[in-house]
Motif scaffolding. Structure first.
Motif, short mmCIF file in Angstrom:
data_model
loop_
_atom_site.label_atom_id
_atom_site.label_comp_id
_atom_site.label_asym_id
_atom_site.label_seq_id
_atom_site.Cartn_x
_atom_site.Cartn_y
_atom_site.Cartn_z
N VAL A 1 0.95 -1.20 -0.05
CA VAL A 1 0.00 -0.07 0.13
C VAL A 1 1.12 1.42 0.10
O VAL A 1 0.72 1.92 0.95
CB VAL A 1 -0.96 0.04 1.32
CG1 VAL A 1 -2.05 -1.06 1.06
CG2 VAL A 1 -0.31 -0.21 2.44
N PRO A 2 1.67 1.45 -1.22
CA PRO A 2 2.71 2.59 -1.13
C PRO A 2 1.67 3.91 -1.45
O PRO A 2 0.56 3.67 -1.89
CB PRO A 2 3.38 2.33 -2.41
CG PRO A 2 2.65 1.62 -2.96
CD PRO A 2 1.90 0.52 -2.28
N ARG A 3 2.13 5.08 -0.82
CA ARG A 3 1.30 6.34 -1.00
C ARG A 3 1.43 6.74 -2.39
O ARG A 3 2.48 6.66 -3.19
CB ARG A 3 2.18 7.42 -0.22
CG ARG A 3 1.07 8.68 -0.08
CD ARG A 3 1.80 9.47 0.71
NE ARG A 3 2.01 9.14 2.16
CZ ARG A 3 0.96 9.38 3.03
NH1 ARG A 3 -0.03 10.07 2.71
NH2 ARG A 3 1.06 9.03 4.23
N GLY A 4 0.41 6.83 -3.15
CA GLY A 4 0.32 7.07 -4.59
C GLY A 4 0.03 8.48 -5.02
O GLY A 4 0.33 9.47 -4.04
N ASP B 1 0.45 10.24 -10.59
CA ASP B 1 1.40 9.80 -11.47
C ASP B 1 1.92 8.35 -11.17
O ASP B 1 2.94 8.02 -11.83
CB ASP B 1 2.50 10.65 -11.88
CG ASP B 1 3.25 10.99 -10.53
OD1 ASP B 1 2.57 10.84 -9.34
OD2 ASP B 1 4.38 11.38 -10.26
N LYS B 2 1.30 8.00 -10.19
CA LYS B 2 1.69 6.59 -9.57
C LYS B 2 0.39 5.80 -9.59
O LYS B 2 -0.43 5.79 -8.69
CB LYS B 2 2.26 6.68 -8.00
CG LYS B 2 3.61 7.67 -8.11
CD LYS B 2 4.03 7.70 -6.79
CE LYS B 2 5.52 8.41 -6.70
NZ LYS B 2 6.04 8.54 -5.28
N PRO B 3 0.54 4.82 -10.34
CA PRO B 3 -0.62 3.73 -10.43
C PRO B 3 -0.70 3.05 -9.08
O PRO B 3 0.36 2.61 -8.48
CB PRO B 3 -0.56 3.02 -11.66
CG PRO B 3 0.86 2.94 -11.81
CD PRO B 3 1.48 4.06 -11.44
N GLN C 1 -4.09 -2.94 -3.57
CA GLN C 1 -4.71 -1.59 -3.43
C GLN C 1 -6.18 -1.73 -4.24
O GLN C 1 -7.03 -1.12 -3.77
CB GLN C 1 -3.94 -0.26 -4.06
CG GLN C 1 -3.08 0.11 -2.83
CD GLN C 1 -1.86 1.17 -3.16
OE1 GLN C 1 -1.54 1.28 -4.09
NE2 GLN C 1 -1.85 2.10 -2.24
N GLN C 2 -5.93 -2.08 -5.64
CA GLN C 2 -7.08 -2.00 -6.44
C GLN C 2 -8.15 -3.02 -6.16
O GLN C 2 -9.20 -2.96 -5.93
CB GLN C 2 -6.60 -2.44 -7.98
CG GLN C 2 -5.86 -1.32 -8.63
CD GLN C 2 -5.14 -1.62 -9.94
OE1 GLN C 2 -5.04 -2.81 -10.19
NE2 GLN C 2 -4.91 -0.70 -10.75
N ARG C 3 -7.52 -4.33 -5.94
CA ARG C 3 -8.31 -5.40 -5.47
C ARG C 3 -9.01 -5.21 -4.13
O ARG C 3 -10.18 -5.50 -3.98
CB ARG C 3 -7.82 -6.71 -5.60
CG ARG C 3 -7.16 -7.11 -7.13
CD ARG C 3 -8.14 -7.25 -8.07
NE ARG C 3 -8.12 -8.87 -8.09
CZ ARG C 3 -8.91 -9.55 -8.98
NH1 ARG C 3 -9.87 -8.92 -9.67
NH2 ARG C 3 -9.02 -10.75 -8.64
N GLN D 1 -5.34 2.88 0.84
CA GLN D 1 -4.90 4.04 -0.46
C GLN D 1 -3.59 4.28 -0.14
O GLN D 1 -2.75 4.89 -1.05
CB GLN D 1 -5.94 5.12 -0.05
CG GLN D 1 -7.29 4.82 -0.32
CD GLN D 1 -8.17 6.26 -0.15
OE1 GLN D 1 -7.67 7.35 0.68
NE2 GLN D 1 -9.23 6.30 -0.66
N GLY D 2 -2.77 4.06 1.15
CA GLY D 2 -1.53 4.23 1.14
C GLY D 2 -1.25 5.54 2.33
O GLY D 2 -0.04 5.54 2.62
N ASN D 3 -2.25 5.71 3.12
CA ASN D 3 -2.02 6.58 4.15
C ASN D 3 -1.44 5.87 5.37
O ASN D 3 -2.39 5.75 6.41
CB ASN D 3 -3.35 7.39 4.25
CG ASN D 3 -3.42 8.39 3.16
OD1 ASN D 3 -2.78 8.79 2.58
ND2 ASN D 3 -4.78 8.27 3.02
N VAL D 4 -0.35 5.25 5.47
CA VAL D 4 0.26 4.55 6.48
C VAL D 4 1.09 5.19 7.17
O VAL D 4 2.27 5.52 6.72
CB VAL D 4 0.80 3.03 6.00
CG1 VAL D 4 1.21 2.08 6.94
CG2 VAL D 4 -0.22 2.33 5.18
#
Length: 431
Positions: free
Chosen positions: A69-72, A75-77, A82-84, A124-127
């Motif tokens: 879950v990298p912060r996107g 410009d970062k898919p 994260q999608q699934r 979403q990546g807010n870790v």
């Protein structure tokens, strides 16, 4: 989802149920059909009130999961995870089939309840700062120890990497898993396992710590899993109605459904390879037929909407359905299993209760009466589990350390052989 119980005879409308065969030919009246004796008009099967679908979602919140879950940004898919998983938790939140839903983070303590918005933000990546994580057996034990675990569906999202501090525990992995999921056998719960891979960014912590205890990955794909645990009918319902974008890698243990709606639909098919031969007619909530040199064939309807989506595919059903006829011989006609379209269901009331149709062929009926059984045996552990397993995960790959051993512990929690997913029966009488 409704649970269909009991047997209702749809074949009393001889010659009126228009069901196209696989070749698309038009049906006509049944030849040599005798008048139906004592038959009543076909009705929709009685529906039992389904138990509410209550769901608790558990996300392992650890440093080992952070790379999914990298912060996107624009410009970062997003990663596959994260999608699934984003889609799965959203569907759980909004799907009308789910009566109640709760969300938890599995940290190095007991599961921590969080609002949906917080779980979504993490995906979403807010870790900020992930926890150290809980060892796999303890995580499962904590989830299933909750008082409500036996009445609801528990959805567990994790990489399922087992890396205990005590390295000797590896030798007991199946036993540790079996102990941790003891409620599965004690309370007759089902377990569904879904495997997926995703790009991963950041620190990867393998179970095997040599030659290095961790590696930094930059988009390499590694596996993660979704386990769905709960009463069999609820696990089947969640898999069919909520987890509709499930990956191809699936394994089910202890899955059972209620008895599906099932009845013969007697029509003549003009395709010479499929049209019935001999005398077949409805009588006394069953079929009476004459089987001599030519076999008797007829179409049956089944409502299989409770099955996981992958198990509703005609190819899967054709491979796994089994027919038994004591004192006789019967089989599913090759290439006859098909899904009924909405147009067929709405256009013919006799087909409305069913999602699928198939043809049965009776080639021998020795006794005056017999009962034909159509069953879906529970598949054993699928081959993909071995392909996704490894004894050394120090070099990242689309494999998980000891996955086969983990699922061996799950499989050992159930009897051998596994009970069938469902069985339906049809009385037959020799003319």
């Amino acid at each position: 989802m409704r649970f269909f119980r009991g047997f209702r005879l749809a074949g009393v409308l001889l010659g009126t149920a228009l069901l196209a065969n696989c070749g698309g030919s038009e049906p006509a009246e049944t030849p040599a059909a005798k008048p139906t004796k004592g038959a009543k008009p076909a009705t929709t099967p009685a529906e039992a009130e389904a138990a509410p679908l209550n769901v608790s979602v558990f996300l392992e919140y650890s440093g080992g999961m952070k790379g999914f879950v990298p912060r996107g940004g624009a410009d970062k898919p997003a990663t596959e995870f994260q999608q699934r998983i984003g889609a799965l938790i959203t569907e759980t939140q909004v799907n009308g089939a789910v009566a109640n839903r709760k969300y938890y983070l599995c940290e190095n303590a007991a599961p921590k309840a969080v609002p949906f918005s917080e779980l979504r933000n993490l995906v979403q990546g807010n870790v900020a700062q992930a926890a150290l994580g809980t060892e796999l057996p303890q995580m499962l034990e904590g989830i299933l120890a909750r008082p409500q675990a036996a009445q609801e569906v528990s959805v567990v999202i994790s990489d399922f990497i087992y890396g205990p501090e005590d390295r000797s525990a590896f030798s007991q992995l199946p036993n540790l898993i079996r102990t941790s999921i003891a409620p599965v056998s004690q309370k007759q719960l089902a377990v569904a396992v879904f495997g997926e891979t995703s790009r991963f960014y950041g620190s990867y912590f393998p179970a095997v710590k040599t030659p290095v205890p961790k590696r930094t990955l930059n988009g390499e794909k590694v596996p993660y899993y979704v386990w769905v645990i709960g009463p069999p009918a609820l696990v089947a319902r969640y898999s069919a109605e909520v987890f509709r974008n499930a990956p191809a890698q699936q394994a089910f243990f202890g899955l059972k459904t209620s008895t599906p709606a099932f009845a013969p639909v007697l029509v003549k098919l003009t395709d010479p390879k499929l049209k019935p031969s001999g005398s077949v007619y409805a009588e006394d909530n069953g079929l009476t037929m004459k089987v001599s040199d030519d076999p008797a064939e007829f179409t049956v309807g089944l409502n299989l909407k409770e099955l996981p989506a992958a198990w509703q595919q005609p190819a899967f059903l054709a491979q796994h359905l089994q027919v038994r006829l004591p004192n006789g011989q019967a089989a599913v006609v090759p290439n006859s299993v098909r899904t009924l379209t909405e147009e067929q269901q709405s256009g013919q009331p006799v087909l409305a209760p069913y999602t699928h149709a198939l043809r049965l062929r009776v080639t021998k009926l020795a006794a005056p009466t017999a009962t034909l059984s159509l069953a879906l045996p529970a598949p054993e552990t699928p081959d993909w589990v071995s392909a996704w397993s490894t004894a050394n995960d120090n070099t990242p790959a689309p494999r998980t350390f000891g996955l086969d051993q983990i699922l061996t512990g799950v499989r050992q929690s159930y009897p051998t052989p596994l009970p069938p997913v469902f069985t339906v029966q049809l009385p037959l009488k020799k003319d």
